[in-house]
Design a protein around this motif. Sequence first.
Motif, PDB file in Angstrom:
ATOM      1  N   ILE A 196       0.821  -1.209   0.000  1.00  0.00           N
ATOM      2  CA  ILE A 196       0.000   0.000   0.000  1.00  0.00           C
ATOM      3  C   ILE A 196       0.857   1.263   0.000  1.00  0.00           C
ATOM      4  O   ILE A 196       0.374   2.344  -0.382  1.00  0.00           O
ATOM      5  CB  ILE A 196      -0.973   0.032   1.202  1.00  0.00           C
ATOM      6  N   GLU A 197       2.115   1.113   0.414  1.00  0.00           N
ATOM      7  CA  GLU A 197       2.995   2.286   0.423  1.00  0.00           C
ATOM      8  C   GLU A 197       3.686   2.477  -0.935  1.00  0.00           C
ATOM      9  O   GLU A 197       3.810   3.581  -1.435  1.00  0.00           O
ATOM     10  CB  GLU A 197       4.021   2.124   1.550  1.00  0.00           C
ATOM     11  N   ALA A 198       4.130   1.350  -1.550  1.00  0.00           N
ATOM     12  CA  ALA A 198       4.882   1.437  -2.802  1.00  0.00           C
ATOM     13  C   ALA A 198       3.978   1.643  -4.012  1.00  0.00           C
ATOM     14  O   ALA A 198       4.412   2.213  -5.020  1.00  0.00           O
ATOM     15  CB  ALA A 198       5.722   0.175  -2.997  1.00  0.00           C
ATOM     16  N   CYS A 199       2.734   1.174  -3.925  1.00  0.00           N
ATOM     17  CA  CYS A 199       1.772   1.334  -5.030  1.00  0.00           C
ATOM     18  C   CYS A 199       2.308   0.780  -6.354  1.00  0.00           C
ATOM     19  O   CYS A 199       2.141   1.384  -7.422  1.00  0.00           O
ATOM     20  CB  CYS A 199       1.393   2.810  -5.220  1.00  0.00           C
ATOM     21  N   GLU A 200       2.928  -0.368  -6.302  1.00  0.00           N
ATOM     22  CA  GLU A 200       3.495  -0.984  -7.499  1.00  0.00           C
ATOM     23  C   GLU A 200       2.464  -1.819  -8.243  1.00  0.00           C
ATOM     24  O   GLU A 200       2.599  -2.068  -9.446  1.00  0.00           O
ATOM     25  CB  GLU A 200       4.681  -1.880  -7.113  1.00  0.00           C
ATOM     26  N   VAL A 201       1.455  -2.306  -7.541  1.00  0.00           N
ATOM     27  CA  VAL A 201       0.403  -3.123  -8.143  1.00  0.00           C
ATOM     28  C   VAL A 201      -0.947  -2.557  -7.724  1.00  0.00           C
ATOM     29  O   VAL A 201      -1.035  -1.760  -6.789  1.00  0.00           O
ATOM     30  CB  VAL A 201       0.515  -4.608  -7.719  1.00  0.00           C
ATOM     31  N   GLU A 202      -1.966  -3.005  -8.423  1.00  0.00           N
ATOM     32  CA  GLU A 202      -3.307  -2.505  -8.130  1.00  0.00           C
ATOM     33  C   GLU A 202      -3.827  -3.131  -6.840  1.00  0.00           C
ATOM     34  O   GLU A 202      -3.806  -4.361  -6.665  1.00  0.00           O
ATOM     35  CB  GLU A 202      -4.241  -2.865  -9.292  1.00  0.00           C
ATOM     36  N   THR A 203      -4.290  -2.274  -5.931  1.00  0.00           N
ATOM     37  CA  THR A 203      -4.876  -2.748  -4.681  1.00  0.00           C
ATOM     38  C   THR A 203      -6.153  -1.974  -4.392  1.00  0.00           C
ATOM     39  O   THR A 203      -6.316  -0.837  -4.854  1.00  0.00           O
ATOM     40  CB  THR A 203      -3.901  -2.565  -3.488  1.00  0.00           C
ATOM     41  N   SER A 204      -7.052  -2.559  -3.637  1.00  0.00           N
ATOM     42  CA  SER A 204      -8.322  -1.911  -3.304  1.00  0.00           C
ATOM     43  C   SER A 204      -8.122  -0.737  -2.368  1.00  0.00           C
ATOM     44  O   SER A 204      -8.880   0.235  -2.409  1.00  0.00           O
ATOM     45  CB  SER A 204      -9.264  -2.912  -2.638  1.00  0.00           C
ATOM     46  N   LEU A 205      -7.124  -0.843  -1.534  1.00  0.00           N
ATOM     47  CA  LEU A 205      -6.814   0.219  -0.583  1.00  0.00           C
ATOM     48  C   LEU A 205      -5.373   0.671  -0.796  1.00  0.00           C
ATOM     49  O   LEU A 205      -4.504  -0.138  -1.128  1.00  0.00           O
ATOM     50  CB  LEU A 205      -6.981  -0.290   0.861  1.00  0.00           C
ATOM     51  N   ARG A 206      -5.145   1.970  -0.607  1.00  0.00           N
ATOM     52  CA  ARG A 206      -3.786   2.498  -0.721  1.00  0.00           C
ATOM     53  C   ARG A 206      -3.472   3.304   0.533  1.00  0.00           C
ATOM     54  O   ARG A 206      -4.369   3.766   1.222  1.00  0.00           O
ATOM     55  CB  ARG A 206      -3.664   3.400  -1.952  1.00  0.00           C
ATOM     56  N   LEU A 207      -2.182   3.468   0.791  1.00  0.00           N
ATOM     57  CA  LEU A 207      -1.783   4.267   1.931  1.00  0.00           C
ATOM     58  C   LEU A 207      -2.146   5.728   1.668  1.00  0.00           C
ATOM     59  O   LEU A 207      -1.784   6.287   0.647  1.00  0.00           O
ATOM     60  CB  LEU A 207      -0.280   4.135   2.161  1.00  0.00           C
ATOM     61  N   ALA A 208      -2.891   6.305   2.585  1.00  0.00           N
ATOM     62  CA  ALA A 208      -3.307   7.694   2.406  1.00  0.00           C
ATOM     63  C   ALA A 208      -2.384   8.654   3.135  1.00  0.00           C
ATOM     64  O   ALA A 208      -2.149   9.778   2.681  1.00  0.00           O
ATOM     65  CB  ALA A 208      -4.736   7.872   2.907  1.00  0.00           C
ATOM     66  N   GLN A 209      -1.849   8.193   4.252  1.00  0.00           N
ATOM     67  CA  GLN A 209      -1.055   9.115   5.058  1.00  0.00           C
ATOM     68  C   GLN A 209      -0.165   8.316   5.999  1.00  0.00           C
ATOM     69  O   GLN A 209      -0.604   7.368   6.643  1.00  0.00           O
ATOM     70  CB  GLN A 209      -2.007  10.009   5.872  1.00  0.00           C
ATOM     71  N   LEU A 210       1.097   8.721   6.058  1.00  0.00           N
ATOM     72  CA  LEU A 210       1.998   8.161   7.056  1.00  0.00           C
ATOM     73  C   LEU A 210       1.742   8.868   8.374  1.00  0.00           C
ATOM     74  O   LEU A 210       1.699  10.099   8.421  1.00  0.00           O
ATOM     75  CB  LEU A 210       3.458   8.375   6.657  1.00  0.00           C
ATOM     76  N   ARG A 211       1.588   8.130   9.439  1.00  0.00           N
ATOM     77  CA  ARG A 211       1.411   8.774  10.728  1.00  0.00           C
ATOM     78  C   ARG A 211       1.886   7.869  11.845  1.00  0.00           C
ATOM     79  O   ARG A 211       1.945   6.651  11.702  1.00  0.00           O
ATOM     80  CB  ARG A 211      -0.050   9.169  10.963  1.00  0.00           C
ATOM     81  N   GLY A 212       2.229   8.474  12.932  1.00  0.00           N
ATOM     82  CA  GLY A 212       2.623   7.727  14.121  1.00  0.00           C
ATOM     83  C   GLY A 212       3.972   7.054  13.952  1.00  0.00           C
ATOM     84  O   GLY A 212       4.757   7.359  13.047  1.00  0.00           O
TER      85      GLY A 212
END
Lengths: 318, 278
Positions: free
Chosen positions: B27-43
């Motif tokens: 979800i962080e690299a976004c190299e392949v299609e996924t239903s959910l992606r990383l929206a924000q780094l936190r914590g």
Amino acid sequence: MTDTNLDEDEYDADLPDSDAEQSTSSAQQSTLDSIQLPGGRPLDTFEADELLRQFDAKIIAVVGERDSGKSTLISALLRQFKRSPFNNLLFAGSRTMLGFEEKAWNVHAASGNLQPTTARTSVEEGLHFLHLALASVDAPGQHIHLLLSDRAGETYRGARDVPSTGVSLPELGKSHLLVFILDGGRFADPLLRAEAEAAVRVFIRGLLDAGIIGMSNQIQVIVTKYDLIAARPDNEAILALDATEQGLSRLTEGRVAGFSLIRTAAQPDPGSTVEAGTGLAEMLSGWCGVERPRTDPPLAGMELSTEFDLLLTRWQRR
Amino acid sequence: MSSKNFVIMGLPKSGKTTFLAALWHLIEACEVETSLRLAQLRGDITYLNTISKAWREFNPVPRTSMQSEPTIEIVVADASSGETALLAFPDLSGEGFEQQVEQRSCTREYLERCDVCDGLILFLTANRSHDDLTLYDIHDAMGPPGEQDVANQVPWTPKAIPEQVRLVDMLQFLTRMPFRRAKRRLAVVISAWDLVSPAQRDPAAWLARELPLVDQFLKTNGRWFEVSAYGVSAQGFDLESGDKDAAARLGTSARVIVDGPNAGPHDLTAPLKWLMMA
């Protein structure tokens, strides 16, 4: 997550305001960090009563003397469902998973045994129950709850000798179905056959004549190790068993609500022509389908002092 | 932004932490299609970085100990709607679930998390041992014992409880007090999916075939569990005996294998997306 409403006629014995729950909560000590979970061991009569208040469970009293094959039969049930659905029935749960596992341990490859046996129930353990919930493949959400009694065979031998003492064995009178185990291994041996048959016949007769069981009870005789009977030459043991079945049917006719005899072979010897699991489907169908006849159960000589005893009167009010 | 809490369940070595490591990368690299992606780094993402580093470098992902069970929080965005959500789930150790079954106790924290969670993820592994063989099975395969064989009887202890029974008990606990009695969504994730032959990669059929007792329990307890099954190989191959170079050539995210309802071939977020739809 959605909260689940109970059906109108379902009492939730797990609710904290249940008297039973409060009395057992002391046994379920939880600390600030650790929460006690249900035990999974065989149920005592109190715990069985709790379950009976929650579910319309069927009490199956499995009766047999020492080494007759009671424990082997019971432990074979869960083993069957571990492999696949069976006889259009699905496993729906059990509150005594650990009880089943411990009872079947001596059949397990990791037990270190060379030959499969089953752990015997000791006299000191008294009466306990194993719980099994099943469901039909056609109605998977409707559970059929079975409470299988488990008691040392030596106790039943004592009741065979003095039938009136059967009044102290509450599972006999309270059961939906009384299952007597006829040791097929002994029956197959002509020298042991008469005693193997008498062990069951005399016991049934004694309980009937003492008024411990009657028209509110159904009787099922389970013949174990049928492969050994079938292996005898000239079908002599098969014919003898047919005669035994007729005799027991005559003995119980008009005195109990129903009688059946089922030939089983849970694990035939290698080379047997009898298929593994023979009779188990019929047996289990009978257990799941049994209904308590609407007649007054025999109460002569019974002390109704515990909640389990009082269950008898609750059944009468249904 | 909505908030979703999930509870991850699974016995030791069922692939929970490896899944999280690969999920974080995907979800962080976004190299392949996924239903959910990383929206924000936190914590504090130290733990996620640690486990995903091991995963990226084809090293075994560190196992979670009972002394350290971090809670992971990830802000994700739905790839189709853009809607964001905070996903939170503790990475509980498998030993904790063993303790539930063997010692019949759980932590208060686990109880409280289950009572408020929006869904459960149950990890199973296709890399199974046959821990429930009977002497009948042994005799059928190898014949009866010989005269030279000697019995070495071992008493039963709860440690001998086989996998299927453990899993059923873990699920049964959730249907009774002291847990809140409620229907929950349950995503069943079968890890080490690369070990299953491609012709048999149907997660629901695998469950019925390999864990029939668990499968029957779930089918008869729809009152408590709404189930969706997925097959997942977060490593994409057998880390101990497989070809790391070949796996590396596939591409970091593309080495992941996923099978299941509405799941893309590498989409580890599919089970989470389904849980979020409740």
